[in-house]
Design a protein around this motif. Structure first.
Motif, PDB file in Angstrom:
ATOM      1  N   PHE A 180     -14.259  15.587  -3.650  1.00 46.60           N
ATOM      2  CA  PHE A 180     -13.635  16.310  -4.750  1.00 46.60           C
ATOM      3  C   PHE A 180     -13.496  15.387  -5.954  1.00 46.60           C
ATOM      4  N   PHE A 234      -2.065  10.953  -1.369  1.00 46.06           N
ATOM      5  CA  PHE A 234      -1.760  12.196  -0.657  1.00 46.06           C
ATOM      6  C   PHE A 234      -1.382  11.933   0.793  1.00 46.06           C
ATOM      7  N   GLY A 235      -0.558  12.833   1.314  1.00 46.80           N
ATOM      8  CA  GLY A 235      -0.339  12.893   2.748  1.00 46.80           C
ATOM      9  C   GLY A 235      -1.485  13.633   3.410  1.00 46.80           C
ATOM     10  N   LYS A 236      -1.430  13.758   4.730  1.00 49.21           N
ATOM     11  CA  LYS A 236      -2.509  14.408   5.467  1.00 49.21           C
ATOM     12  C   LYS A 236      -2.447  15.924   5.368  1.00 49.21           C
ATOM     13  N   GLY A 237      -1.343  16.445   4.866  1.00 47.95           N
ATOM     14  CA  GLY A 237      -1.223  17.881   4.691  1.00 47.95           C
ATOM     15  C   GLY A 237      -0.530  18.558   5.852  1.00 47.95           C
ATOM     16  N   GLN A 276      -2.458   6.237  -9.824  1.00 45.31           N
ATOM     17  CA  GLN A 276      -3.035   6.883  -8.669  1.00 45.31           C
ATOM     18  C   GLN A 276      -2.077   7.865  -8.031  1.00 45.31           C
ATOM     19  N   LEU A 277      -2.701   8.852  -7.388  1.00 44.52           N
ATOM     20  CA  LEU A 277      -1.965   9.849  -6.611  1.00 44.52           C
ATOM     21  C   LEU A 277      -2.351   9.650  -5.154  1.00 44.52           C
ATOM     22  N   GLN A 293     -12.340  14.070   1.438  1.00 41.33           N
ATOM     23  CA  GLN A 293     -11.410  14.742   2.328  1.00 41.33           C
ATOM     24  C   GLN A 293     -12.029  14.890   3.698  1.00 41.33           C
ATOM     25  N   LEU A 318      -8.385   8.562  -2.146  1.00 43.17           N
ATOM     26  CA  LEU A 318      -8.966   8.180  -3.419  1.00 43.17           C
ATOM     27  C   LEU A 318     -10.067   7.145  -3.224  1.00 43.17           C
ATOM     28  N   GLU A 376       0.848  -1.206   0.000  1.00 41.29           N
ATOM     29  CA  GLU A 376       0.000   0.000   0.000  1.00 41.29           C
ATOM     30  C   GLU A 376       0.882   1.254   0.000  1.00 41.29           C
ATOM     31  N   GLY A 393      -7.897  15.186   9.460  1.00 44.68           N
ATOM     32  CA  GLY A 393      -6.993  14.159   9.985  1.00 44.68           C
ATOM     33  C   GLY A 393      -6.647  13.058   9.007  1.00 44.68           C
ATOM     34  N   HIS A 394      -7.288  13.083   7.832  1.00 49.63           N
ATOM     35  CA  HIS A 394      -7.025  12.030   6.842  1.00 49.63           C
ATOM     36  C   HIS A 394      -6.520  12.568   5.510  1.00 49.63           C
ATOM     37  N   GLY A 395      -6.665  13.832   5.288  1.00 44.34           N
ATOM     38  CA  GLY A 395      -6.260  14.353   3.989  1.00 44.34           C
ATOM     39  C   GLY A 395      -7.185  13.868   2.888  1.00 44.34           C
ATOM     40  N   LEU A 396      -6.677  13.883   1.675  1.00 42.41           N
ATOM     41  CA  LEU A 396      -7.440  13.432   0.509  1.00 42.41           C
ATOM     42  C   LEU A 396      -7.223  11.937   0.302  1.00 42.41           C
ATOM     43  N   PRO A 406      -7.954  22.086  -3.918  1.00 44.72           N
ATOM     44  CA  PRO A 406      -6.490  22.187  -4.021  1.00 44.72           C
ATOM     45  C   PRO A 406      -6.081  22.777  -5.361  1.00 44.72           C
ATOM     46  N   TYR A 431     -12.284  11.772  -4.859  1.00 46.10           N
ATOM     47  CA  TYR A 431     -11.623  11.757  -3.561  1.00 46.10           C
ATOM     48  C   TYR A 431     -12.617  12.194  -2.493  1.00 46.10           C
ATOM     49  N   GLU A 458      -8.409   3.672  -2.587  1.00 41.19           N
ATOM     50  CA  GLU A 458      -8.099   3.282  -1.214  1.00 41.19           C
ATOM     51  C   GLU A 458      -9.341   3.043  -0.352  1.00 41.19           C
ATOM     52  N   LEU A 495      -0.511  20.241   0.527  1.00 39.35           N
ATOM     53  CA  LEU A 495      -0.654  18.804   0.322  1.00 39.35           C
ATOM     54  C   LEU A 495       0.457  18.289  -0.578  1.00 39.35           C
TER      55      LEU A 495
END
Lengths: 109, 114
Positions: B90, A99-102, A96-97, B37, B45, A1, B40-43, A43, B35, B59, A88
Motif C-alpha cells: 500500500f 500500526f498494530g496488527k489489527g 512515521q505511523l 501488509q 512501513l 522501536e 499476522g503482521h498488520g501494516l 484502510p 507499507y 521498519e 487498525l
C-alpha cells in the motif's frame, strides 16, 4: 522501536451487540493516535486523537485517548454486518505511523 | 477519495527478477509512504518520503529501495525479488507530518513472487 498492540486480535459478535476494541502504544515523540477500518481493500480513516479524555464520535462509532495509560479504545454500538472489517490502530510519531496488527471484527446476523 | 493510484494492481513475478511498483498522487501532498501488509503482521512501513529526493527507511526496508523525483510519484523497487516479499503493498500520502498525520491509502498492489 515504536510499538502498538491491539486486542483482541479477533472478535465475533451478533448484530446489535456493543464492542470495545483496545489499542496500547509506545511511540517516541507521540503526536496522535489514528483508527482505520479495512474491508477487502485499502484502510479508510476513522478517527485521529491527539488530546486525552476527549471523545470523538461518528454515528455508532466513538473513540477516546488516554495519554496517561498510553491507550485508546474504539467503541461500536448496535453493531451491523457492515461493521465486519479489520480495525487498525496506529501511533503517530514525528514522521512515521506505526500500526498494530489489527482487530478482525465479524458481526453475524 | 484522495487521488492516489497504484500500478500495477496485481503482479506475479519470479524470484530474482527486479520489480518496480508505482504510486501516483494528484493531491500535491508532501509526504508519501510505502507499507506492506501480511497476515499476522498488520501494516509495516517500508520507506517514506518527506519531499522530492528526500526519503528515509522504515521498519522493514531491507531488500527495497525507493525514489521520488517528482512530488506526485513515489517508486518502490525490489532489486531482486524473493518469495518473502510476496505481500500486498500500500502507498499512502499525507499533507502533514507530526501532529496532523492522517494518511490516505491507495488501492494496493498484490505482488506474488514465485
Amino acid at each position: 522501536e515504536d510499538k502498538v498492540v491491539q486486542s483482541p486480535l479477533s472478535l465475533v459478535v451478533h448484530e446489535g451487540d456493543t464492542v470495545t476494541l483496545n489499542c496500547s502504544y509506545e511511540v517516541t515523540n507521540f503526536r496522535s493516535l489514528l483508527w482505520y477500518k479495512q474491508e477487502k481493500k485499502a484502510p479508510t480513516f476513522l478517527f485521529m486523537l491527539t488530546s486525552s479524555g476527549i471523545e470523538k464520535k461518528s454515528g455508532r462509532l466513538s473513540s477516546i485517548l488516554d495519554k496517561k495509560e498510553l491507550s485508546s479504545i474504539l467503541n461500536i454500538t448496535a453493531t451491523q454486518t457492515g461493521d465486519s472489517a479489520i480495525y487498525l490502530c496506529g501511533g503517530a510519531g514525528s514522521y512515521q505511523l506505526t500500526f498494530g496488527k489489527g482487530t478482525k471484527l465479524s458481526v453475524i446476523p | 477519495d484522495a487521488g492516489i493510484t497504484q500500478s500495477p494492481r496485481h503482479k506475479v513475478t519470479e524470484t530474482g527478477t527486479p520489480v518496480t511498483l508505482r504510486c501516483h498522487q494528484t493531491e500535491n501532498h508532501r509526504y508519501m509512504y510505502w507499507y506492506r501488509q501480511d497476515p499476522g503482521h498488520g501494516l509495516r512501513l517500508i520507506h517514506y518520503s518527506y519531499g522530492v529526493k528526500d526519503t528515509d527507511k522504515g521498519e522493514v526496508s531491507d531488500g527495497y529501495s525507493v525514489s521520488r523525483s517528482k512530488t506526485e510519484d513515489f517508486l518502490l523497487t525490489l532489486e531482486s525479488a524473493t518469495s518473502s516479499q510476496t505481500s500486498v503493498y500500500f502507498c499512502a500520502i499525507s499533507e502533514f507530518a507530526g501532529a496532523a498525520n492522517e494518511q490516505f491509502f491507495g488501492p494496493g498492489t498484490r505482488l506474488t513472487v514465485l
